[in-house]
Design an enzyme around this catalytic site. Structure first.
Site, mmCIF file in Angstrom:
data_model
loop_
_atom_site.group_PDB
_atom_site.id
_atom_site.type_symbol
_atom_site.label_atom_id
_atom_site.label_comp_id
_atom_site.label_asym_id
_atom_site.label_seq_id
_atom_site.Cartn_x
_atom_site.Cartn_y
_atom_site.Cartn_z
ATOM 1 N N GLU A 212 40.768 33.850 42.768
ATOM 2 C CA GLU A 212 40.594 34.745 41.625
ATOM 3 C C GLU A 212 40.108 33.909 40.448
ATOM 4 O OE1 GLU A 212 43.121 37.824 38.761
ATOM 5 O OE2 GLU A 212 44.157 36.565 40.211
ATOM 6 N N ARG A 434 52.394 27.014 51.644
ATOM 7 C CA ARG A 434 51.814 26.505 50.405
ATOM 8 C C ARG A 434 52.257 25.067 50.184
ATOM 9 N NH1 ARG A 434 52.744 30.232 45.265
ATOM 10 N NH2 ARG A 434 51.497 28.548 44.440
ATOM 11 N N LYS A 444 49.381 30.141 38.068
ATOM 12 C CA LYS A 444 48.346 30.135 37.032
ATOM 13 C C LYS A 444 48.848 30.774 35.744
ATOM 14 C CE LYS A 444 45.024 31.872 39.666
ATOM 15 N NZ LYS A 444 43.696 32.365 40.072
#
Length: 783
Positions: A212, A434, A444
């Site tokens: 994104e 992750r 983020k």
């Protein structure tokens, strides 16, 4: 073309050749299987061209190990004569006796003095084959475990490095897995890429990396990107980089450009770059289709009530609206009308009201957003959500394997629900864990908070885990790629330390980092050199920038009778002690005047540096330049955040930037931004910027756990030891010691000498002045 090999568990370099072929020859696949026996065999399918001598009829062909090696090398078609030389050496070492083996390791030791790899600047089949020979040698293993001097230090270094490469780890983990399976056990691997992938048809695999554009790439994104590329390229497929630009409130063109640049720096080249916004019209069509088949409805429930209903599995009052009513309402959403905005319309998928998996409880899939989009402007007033858009676009773009971190595992059924309900092409989802690091935030949203609060210099701040931040801190892309690929596709949720990553980085930079000198400016001592060996006048001498790598060139050093030494070094000297001035020679300490920051040294250039215990760096007073050395602490002071933790409550309140003024070798003024060097006895640094022509260097972590510990959590200094005496004296000494410690704690920056304990006067009733006493040693301050 594919080949099947059945290999013995012991003593064979063949698997390393096979792995090299798998990694570098995309049209060829060599499948390795292990057997407890001593035979080397080849499977019966597709072997006629290269490996089989008899045509592969009637089962597996048994070949001698030498024959298999020759056939595999034939596939590789080695042309480089130097590679051939070391391949031959490896084969000879594997066949000869121990004396022949030692001759081979001696040759390797000499060759590796100035090199990281046997040939060139990266691992080749020569490294892998010779490594395999050493790995299979019982004599070598015994000697290296005992740290025997029969094995040279350079061979040990090279052997351990090759073992840590992705190829070496993959082979060893495959070997261990086979052995464990034969023993009836199953071992969880970390570092391989077995994701349970199905339908990996060579040449038809397609993966995608969908960032994104709402922030900069961080180290977690790097793992996802590299993993997607690895699966695609190793199967002759293609990689799509798709920008998931469905939320114009957060997204900027700046972030998109930075992501493209960071991927380029990671060496990731997409076969196609797309945007979810390319499919907005198509996604709207699929939303209409869901409404028409009764699988979606428009809800006007307020957000808080909707959250409560989903939590308790309660049905929305809008769930049973007619298809016509939902169409009318959705048309208002698409137009972004005042009615839709005022009533809070959103489109929800009609999946389930009370499914145990709460992600399936009628999720929102379309919502209004009047913020202009950075690509489409004001054309659209409503946008699809990620969970709705991703499966549709994956299907439309031909993605075969959708790799997602396992935080999305609860949403996987939703992904498949959209695929099935809309009759789209099947896509296989593959989960992986992750990357999570201690003292590190990867959200983020949270990183954006630090930027907004001006607590960092930007998204490339050296304290940030962004690709740009860790690069600015001195991490090489080579080390990052190796580390991520070493982690593999493990599904275990691990909280990783930073030490292994930085240790790997050190292996990359050490052979190529030029060596220079820096002296802390604060309290530095001017030393006067005397004696017959003293210099009549300042003179220039040429020295190599790296004694073990002459290819880096030379540097010009000024030698004179006045030099700078660090205060900490001089404080440790004793009168008439012999010390070594690095790259100059030995000297006797003839006088020490710390209050006036001066010292006299008598040069003794015939002295033996092997007999001195103190070897110190120095700079000529005639040519030194000013610089600033920078080091950093973590932004938060808690290693692992719990779900209930507010990250703003664990911010590091002590300074997280440490500046040390320094005098440096003027040769560093010719460096370029981003150049990595080593200041001898201080560590590795990267040139970050210039301030009024004065360079600023950022310290690069060396991987040692002690240097990577959070400085805000450092324990208080241990209490000073007191001599055995009466209780009364002990109490008095304790009080005096407490006063000394309080005074030292208040000294934030200036190093101070401390005596170990107070003593009563010997020749006078007047108390001694502690400042006039020399300390036994200096303790460097944290702050």
């Amino acid at each position: 073309m594919s080949y099947n090999l059945v290999l013995a568990q012991k003593g064979s370099p063949i698997p390393f050749i096979a792995e090299h072929i798998n990694a570098n020859f995309k049209e060829t696949t060599v499948k390795v299987e292990w057997t407890a026996g001593n035979n080397v065999g080849t499977g019966k399918e597709k072997l006629n061209a290269k490996l089989s001598k008899t045509g592969g009829q009637g089962g597996a062909d048994l070949l001698g190990e030498e024959q298999v090696v020759e056939k595999l090398l034939e596939i590789v078609a080695i042309k480089d004569e130097e590679i051939k030389e070391y391949v031959t050496l490896g084969k000879e070492m594997s066949k000869g006796g121990f004396s022949k083996f030692l001759e081979g390791t001696a040759k390797l030791e000499e060759h590796l003095k100035m090199r990281s790899y046997l040939v060139g600047y990266e691992s080749t089949i020569a490294d892998e084959l010779v490594w395999g020979v050493l790995r299979g040698s019982a004599a070598f293993q015994k000697n290296i475990k005992a740290n025997s001097e029969q094995i040279g230090e350079n061979v040990k270094r090279w052997y351990k490095h090759i073992m840590e490469t992705s190829t070496g780890k993959a082979v060893m983990e495959g070997f261990s897995k086979r052995v464990d399976e034969k023993a009836g056990g199953k071992k969880e691997d970390q570092g391989n890429f077995e994701l349970g992938l199905k339908n990996l048809e060579y040449g038809k695999v397609c993966t995608r990396f969908p960032p994104e554009p709402s922030g900069y790439l961080h180290i977690g994104h790097a793992k996802a990107a590299l993993l997607n590329e690895h699966i695609a390229k190793s199967n002759g497929g293609r990689l799509i980089v798709r920008f998931d630009d469905t939320n114009p409130t957060k997204e900027k063109e700046e972030f998109e450009e930075s992501i493209v640049e960071d991927l380029r720096l990671l060496g990731i080249k997409a076969d196609q770059i797309t945007h979810t916004s390319d499919y907005f019209d198509k996604l709207e069509e699929y939303a209409w289709k869901l409404i028409e088949i009764g699988k979606a409805y428009v809800d006007d429930t307020d957000q808080a009530t909707m959250r409560e209903q989903r939590m308790h599995g309660e049905k929305s009052r809008c769930r049973d609206l007619s298809i016509e009513e939902n169409k009318a309402r959705f048309s208002e959403i698409i137009k972004g009308s005042e009615e839709a905005i005022s009533k809070g319309y959103c489109l929800r998928a009609k999946i389930s009201v009370d499914d145990k998996n709460k992600a399936l409880r009628d999720p929102v899939i379309f919502r209004i957003n009047l913020t202009p989009h950075h690509r489409t402007g004001t054309k659209y007033k409503a946008y699809p959500l990620y969970d709705f858009a991703v499966p549709i676009v994956d299907a439309l773009e031909g993605v075969t394997h959708a790799l997602r971190s396992n935080e999305y595992r609860d949403r996987n059924p939703m992904y498949y629900w959209f695929i099935d309900t809309l009759s789209l092409r099947k896509v296989q989802i593959c989960d992986f864990s992750r990357l999570n690091f201690v003292y590190t935030l990867l959200s983020k949203r949270k990183l954006q908070w630090f930027v907004d609060q001006n607590l960092v210099t930007g998204w490339d701040d050296p304290r940030f885990p962004t690709v740009r931040g860790i690069r600015r801190r001195g991490l090489t892309i080579s080390a990052l790629k190796q580390y991520v690929l070493m982690q593999g596709a493990s599904q275990n949720q691990l909280l990783l330390e930073w030490d292994k990553l930085w240790a790997l980085n050190k292996k990359v930079i050490d052979p190529v980092a030029p060596r220079f000198t820096a002296v802390k400016a604060q309290g530095c001592i001017t030393a006067t050199l005397t004696g017959p060996d003293a210099f009549a006048a300042p003179e220039q001498r040429s020295l190599p920038k790296h004694k073990k790598n002459p290819d880096l060139g030379s540097k010009s050093i000024t030698y004179s009778n006045e030099i700078y030494l660090e205060h900490d070094d001089v404080s440790s000297f004793a009168l008439n002690e012999e010390i070594t001035l690095m790259d100059l020679g030995n000297a006797f300490v003839r006088s020490i005047d710390l209050p006036n920051n001066s010292i006299t040294l008598e040069l003794n250039l015939k002295g033996d540096y092997k007999l001195t215990s103190k070897k110190v760096t120095w700079l000529s007073t005639a040519t030194s330049a000013n610089a600033t050395l920078l080091d950093y602490d973590y932004l938060i002071n808690k290693p692992k955040l719990d779900e209930s933790d507010d990250f703003t409550s664990v911010l590091t309140t002590t300074p997280t930037i440490f500046e040390t003024p320094a005098l440096v070798d003027p040769n560093v003024l010719n460096l370029n931004i981003g150049d990595i060097i080593q200041f001898e006895r201080k560590g590795y640094f990267v040139l970050d910027s210039f301030t009024d022509k004065s360079p600023n260097f950022i310290s690069i972590p060396d991987g040692k756990a002690a240097n990577l510990a959070s400085k805000s959590n450092v324990s208080a200094p241990a209490k000073e030891k007191t001599p055995k005496s009466s209780k009364k004296d002990s109490k008095k000494d304790s009080k005096k010691s407490s006063k000394n410690k309080s005074a030292s704690a208040s000294a934030k920056s200036t190093p101070a000498s401390e005596i170990m304990y107070q003593i009563d006067p010997v020749l006078s009733h007047d108390p001694l002045d502690p400042s006039s006493l020399s300390s036994m040693y200096l303790v460097e301050r944290y702050y």
